[in-house]
Design an enzyme around this catalytic site. Structure first.
Site, PDB file in Angstrom:
ATOM      1  N   LYS A  25      39.163  50.246  38.873  1.00 26.62           N
ATOM      2  CA  LYS A  25      38.925  49.732  37.817  1.00 26.62           C
ATOM      3  C   LYS A  25      38.848  48.518  37.708  1.00 26.62           C
ATOM      4  O   LYS A  25      38.327  48.273  38.744  1.00 26.62           O
ATOM      5  CB  LYS A  25      41.248  49.874  37.678  1.00 26.62           C
ATOM      6  CG  LYS A  25      41.555  50.957  38.160  1.00 26.62           C
ATOM      7  CD  LYS A  25      42.974  51.099  38.165  1.00 26.62           C
ATOM      8  CE  LYS A  25      43.079  52.725  38.617  1.00 26.62           C
ATOM      9  NZ  LYS A  25      43.713  52.757  39.730  1.00 26.62           N
ATOM     10  N   ASP A  39      41.850  57.020  43.818  1.00 30.65           N
ATOM     11  CA  ASP A  39      41.981  56.262  43.084  1.00 30.65           C
ATOM     12  C   ASP A  39      42.199  54.623  43.473  1.00 30.65           C
ATOM     13  O   ASP A  39      43.168  54.605  44.765  1.00 30.65           O
ATOM     14  CB  ASP A  39      43.189  56.798  42.323  1.00 30.65           C
ATOM     15  CG  ASP A  39      43.446  55.693  41.150  1.00 30.65           C
ATOM     16  OD1 ASP A  39      43.042  55.282  40.779  1.00 30.65           O
ATOM     17  OD2 ASP A  39      44.059  54.603  41.708  1.00 30.65           O
ATOM     18  N   HIS A  93      42.044  47.996  33.905  1.00 31.50           N
ATOM     19  CA  HIS A  93      43.430  48.110  34.346  1.00 31.50           C
ATOM     20  C   HIS A  93      44.588  48.238  33.686  1.00 31.50           C
ATOM     21  O   HIS A  93      45.320  48.942  33.960  1.00 31.50           O
ATOM     22  CB  HIS A  93      43.159  47.436  35.990  1.00 31.50           C
ATOM     23  CG  HIS A  93      43.832  47.694  37.368  1.00 31.50           C
ATOM     24  ND1 HIS A  93      44.017  47.759  38.244  1.00 31.50           N
ATOM     25  CD2 HIS A  93      44.891  48.024  37.085  1.00 31.50           C
ATOM     26  CE1 HIS A  93      44.678  47.845  38.381  1.00 31.50           C
ATOM     27  NE2 HIS A  93      45.313  48.669  38.027  1.00 31.50           N
ATOM     28  N   TYR A 144      43.018  46.187  44.827  1.00 29.93           N
ATOM     29  CA  TYR A 144      43.312  46.667  45.801  1.00 29.93           C
ATOM     30  C   TYR A 144      42.885  46.414  47.271  1.00 29.93           C
ATOM     31  O   TYR A 144      43.245  46.356  48.276  1.00 29.93           O
ATOM     32  CB  TYR A 144      43.672  48.389  46.338  1.00 29.93           C
ATOM     33  CG  TYR A 144      44.758  48.570  44.615  1.00 29.93           C
ATOM     34  CD1 TYR A 144      45.199  48.391  44.248  1.00 29.93           C
ATOM     35  CD2 TYR A 144      44.077  49.985  44.681  1.00 29.93           C
ATOM     36  CE1 TYR A 144      45.768  49.116  42.980  1.00 29.93           C
ATOM     37  CE2 TYR A 144      44.853  50.694  43.109  1.00 29.93           C
ATOM     38  CZ  TYR A 144      45.722  50.215  42.797  1.00 29.93           C
ATOM     39  OH  TYR A 144      46.246  50.853  41.670  1.00 29.93           O
TER      40      TYR A 144
END
Ligand SMILES: NC(=O)c1ccc[n+]([C@@H]2O[C@H](COP(=O)([O-])OP(=O)(O)OC[C@H]3O[C@@H](n4cnc5c(N)ncnc54)[C@H](OP(=O)(O)O)[C@@H]3O)[C@@H](O)[C@H]2O)c1
Length: 275
Positions: A78, A48, A111, A53
């Site tokens: 996401k 994930d 998200h 990120y």
């Protein structure tokens, strides 16, 4: 639920692993590549990540350097808040796919429920799904009323809702709503980012099973029908977290863990965030 390869069937028939690796706050480059490789080597099938990120390239590299065929893996990313809206989501998807270096994605999530944007964003996810670019689509951090907004207009219902979920935030109403509507709930920060590990109730249950507190919490997720994706960059914890398929928590133990709920979040409140 017998092993890391065990799956839940999403409402469109796609098989999603019950267990996976989270990579929030894992550094792009060597750190994320090695975490992904260690996890896949340990038998993890699901990873994930998210555009925000900023480690999608390393995730893709880690996948390619593992000797597991792509189709045996389940990869989630996401769309970030700043990219929400119809055209901008389609563009953000292309950018994520370019970074991941994948031909198709397994799960794409909205998200956060950005006010005034998330319904339009959902329409873009439906297009990506209908075009065969992604095998399943879902949302993250959606409360019941956000889900209702999507369900009111959806041609394709969300398959997953990924939310903060741990013994201090057990979200019973949301979980029941998801189950009633065929939406698979998935836990983020299942270990409350490490803040639950010295809890006495959890320690007692862990001792009784000769397991760690982390393993008890992750087992509790699975027995509640919630997919879980703990993060670790350490090989021994990556293995430890996944070693939860050889014991059962009793009804009494499940209830004791439920009783720890305080509706307490470590992350932002989905009804009150400003990013
Ligand atoms: N959708 C969203 O908005 C959202 C938000 C947050 C997170 N997520 C996803 O959910 C994943 C998991 O959540 P999270 O990373 O916030 O937190 P988490 O998985 O609850 O906790 C991770 C922390 O616990 C430590 N840890 C892991 N296993 C351990 C063990 N067995 N014993 C002791 N400590 C352990 C890790 O340290 P080490 O790495 O040093 O082992 C890290 O500091 C994320 O990585 C991300 O993929 C999604």
């Amino acid at each position: 639920m017998k092993s890391l390869a065990s799956t839940t069937t999403l409402h469109n028939g796609v098989e999603m692993p019950w267990f996976g690796l989270g990579v929030f706050k894992v550094e792009e480059g060597q750190e994320v590549e090695s975490s992904v490789k260690m996890a896949i080597h340990a038998g993890y099938k699901s990873i994930d990540t998210a555009a925000i990120y900023k480690n999608e390239e390393g995730v893709g590299k880690g996948i390619r350097e593992s000797d597991v065929p792509r189709e045996e893996l389940f990869i989630t990313t996401k769309v970030w808040n700043a990219d929400q809206g119809y055209e901008s989501t389609l563009k953000a998807f292309d950018e994520s796919m370019e970074k991941l270096g994948l031909e198709y994605l397994d799960l794409y999530l909205v998200h956060w429920p950005v006010k005034g944007k998330y319904v339009e964003t959902w329409k873009a996810l439906e297009k990506l799904y209908k075009d065969g670019r992604v095998r399943a689509i879902g949302v993250s951090n959606f409360q019941i009323h956000h889900l209702q907004d999507i369900l009111d207009v959806a041609e394709v219902k969300p398959m997953v809702n990924q939310v903060e979920y741990h013994p201090k935030l057990s979200q019973v109403k949301l979980l029941n709503f998801c189950k009633e509507n065929g939406i698979q709930m998935e836990a983020w920060s299942p270990l409350m980012q490490g803040q639950l590990l010295d809890n006495d109730v959890l320690k007692e249950i862990a001792t009784a099973h000769n397991k760690s507190v982390a393993q008890v919490i992750l087992r509790w997720d699975l027995q509640n029908g919630v997919v879980t994706i703990p993060k670790s960059v350490k090989e021994h914890r990556i293995k430890e977290n996944a070693d939860i398929f050889d014991f059962d928590l009793s009804q009494d133990e499940m209830q004791k863990i439920h009783a720890l709920n305080e509706d307490k979040r470590v992350g932002p409140d989905p009804d009150n965030f400003d990013f």
